[in-house]
Design an enzyme around this catalytic site. Structure first.
Site, PDB file in Angstrom:
ATOM      1  N   LYS A  83      10.754  16.101  19.094  1.00  0.00           N
ATOM      2  CA  LYS A  83      11.406  17.059  19.993  1.00  0.00           C
ATOM      3  C   LYS A  83      12.390  17.933  19.217  1.00  0.00           C
ATOM      4  CE  LYS A  83      14.064  16.915  24.351  1.00  0.00           C
ATOM      5  NZ  LYS A  83      14.635  15.971  25.351  1.00  0.00           N
ATOM      6  N   SER A 158      14.093  17.178  29.964  1.00  0.00           N
ATOM      7  CA  SER A 158      14.012  18.230  28.954  1.00  0.00           C
ATOM      8  C   SER A 158      12.891  18.009  27.946  1.00  0.00           C
ATOM      9  CB  SER A 158      15.343  18.347  28.210  1.00  0.00           C
ATOM     10  OG  SER A 158      15.654  17.168  27.500  1.00  0.00           O
ATOM     11  N   SER A 182      15.716  12.818  30.885  1.00  0.00           N
ATOM     12  CA  SER A 182      14.812  13.692  30.154  1.00  0.00           C
ATOM     13  C   SER A 182      13.616  13.015  29.506  1.00  0.00           C
ATOM     14  CB  SER A 182      15.585  14.466  29.079  1.00  0.00           C
ATOM     15  OG  SER A 182      16.468  15.373  29.683  1.00  0.00           O
TER      16      SER A 182
END
Length: 471
Positions: A83, A158, A182
């Site tokens: 990520k 997220s 997230s």
């Protein structure tokens, strides 16, 4: 833009070196010599290219493997992505923000090293909303990350880019992290398994260690429970937690009969929608049929919990605006998106509340512990309503409306971040009328990841999780 009614699914599953394997199965095939790691990496890149134009999930591509696989790693040769809020040697870290120009970093973040120790081959970095503040991966001036089950819908946030790639079959697992849901939110939106570990179970990154309350945990998103279990065991081998009981490798259900409480509505008063309630009540029925004792439970939180958590997030946005030049010399907080700006401005109005907010948030663990007296786990929705369309939670929505929508959506997950307890999202047996996945969430006491994984294994065996290719 694709509309919700114009249902379009996207997947990359095909007859190649990756096949239908999860990460554990793919690593085993590589070890047996049935496929080669270079062949797997090549085919994974082809899969990513096949779906990327529709999903917009990738921030940075790597054309050659980023490192040699760790010898003996459980995921040796398995392709994956990191990520883009986590430093990876030689790659820029953009945090999903247009407020600065990121430059290549000189070292791995601590978690990146822990992840690499499992043997994965990193192919690039996935997209996230600005600084991970939003429960959807959307932007003011760029294409959103789209849900592969329905490209008119959010992939969650997220960790939305990671979730989209894994659900679409481009890679078996991908890195995710969770500061308010997230990992679990995109897992619920995309039909995946997402475990937020106990605080301290995996290594903390530098940003986490500087927070007055460390709400962030790293992990992965996967299509199978055994992949998530294998990741946790590998992370523990790399660095056992000095303060938590070991989990070890969980390989299936334990056969124990558990006492499980369940919630249908959020402790902060948000009522879940009909499809979400059905997903939870059907899970209750399954658990009872499997021999568990399941009963309603209350979690009496301070009525100010939601506003306190938003104040805390606003403080994080304010601090980013102050310290942003450490991310890039051209950082300009005026270029932060509408959600980040709104959180910051709300904090500047309420900053005097900060000491009380921190005290109350730290006391949340008392109410949480009280709810678990006599219980092993608590079952709840992941989100208060099913996956929204692209645009519903966009940062271009005026902040007062946007924050009301977020509160009405993200009503269950932040508690575990504040208390530091583990929580797992797994796909429910039921889906929405349009066929979108719905997630249900199990939460436990500190250190209870093993019990969470055992129940997840049991549910997966009882009704195998759907994949896009099978619908």
């Amino acid at each position: 833009m694709t509309t919700f009614e114009e249902r379009t699914t996207v997947h990359a599953f095909r007859d190649d070196a990756l096949g239908e394997h999860d990460a554990v199965g793919l690593a085993a095939a590589i070890r047996r010599g049935e496929v080669g790691a270079a062949e797997v990496a090549r085919d994974a890149r082809e899969r990513v290219r096949a779906v990327e134009a529709r999903l917009n999930a990738v921030q940075v591509h790597i054309d050659a493997p980023a490192h040699a696989a760790a010898a003996g790693g459980v995921f040796a040769g398995v392709p994956t992505f990191v990520k883009d809020n986590t430093d990876f040697l030689g790659l820029p870290t953009g945090h999903g923000s247009a407020a600065f120009t990121p430059k290549a970093v000189r070292r791995h973040a601590p978690f990146a090293r822990q992840f690499l120790s499992s043997g994965v081959t990193v192919l690039g970095k996935t997209r996230l909303p600005e600084f991970g503040f939003s429960p959807t991966t959307e932007f003011e001036d760029a294409e959103p990350v789209r849900n592969p089950w329905n490209t008119g819908c959010s992939a969650g946030g997220s960790s939305g880019g990671s979730a989209a790639l894994v659900a679409a079959g481009a890679v078996p697992i991908a890195h995710a992290n969770d500061g308010g849901g997230s990992i679990r939110i995109p897992a619920a939106c995309c039909g995946l398994v997402g475990l937020k570990p106990t605080r301290g179970r995996v290594v903390a990154n530098a940003q986490s260690r500087q927070l007055p309350i460390d709400i962030i945990s790293d992990g992965i998103l996967s299509r199978s429970v055994r992949d998530t279990a294998a990741f946790l065991a590998a992370a523990e081998r790399y660095r056992p937690s000095p303060k938590l009981p070991p989990v070890g490798l969980v390989e299936g259900p334990s056969g124990r009969r558990l006492r499980i409480g369940f919630l249908l509505d959020s402790p902060n008063g948000v009522r879940s929608d009909a499809a979400t309630r059905t997903a939870v009540t059907e899970t209750v029925t399954t658990l009872e049929r499997l021999g568990h004792s399941v009963e309603p439970v209350e979690l009496p939180l301070d009525p100010r919990f939601t506003s306190d958590f938003l104040t805390y997030w606003g403080m994080l946005s304010f601090l980013l605006g102050v310290t942003g030049r450490t991310l890039g010399a051209d950082f300009d907080r005026r270029r932060m998106d509408g959600l980040s700006q709104g959180l910051r401005e709300a904090y500047l109005r309420d900053w005097r509340r900060t000491p009380g907010v921190l005290r109350r948030l730290k006391r949340t663990k008392v109410a949480y512990a009280a709810a678990f007296r006599g219980l092993d786990l608590v079952l709840s929705p992941v989100l208060a309503h099913t996956t929204p369309r692209i645009g519903h939670l966009s940062p271009v929505v005026p902040y007062p409306t946007l924050i009301e929508r977020i509160i009405a959506y993200v009503a269950f997950t932040p508690i575990n971040n504040v208390v530091g307890t583990p929580s797992i999202s797994v796909p429910a047996a039921s889906a929405t009328e349009e066929g979108l996945p719905i997630g249900v969430m199990f939460s436990g006491r500190p250190g209870s990841e093993g019990t969470l994984l055992e129940v997840a294994f049991q549910l997966e065996a009882e009704r195998p999780f759907r994949r896009i290719r099978s619908v």
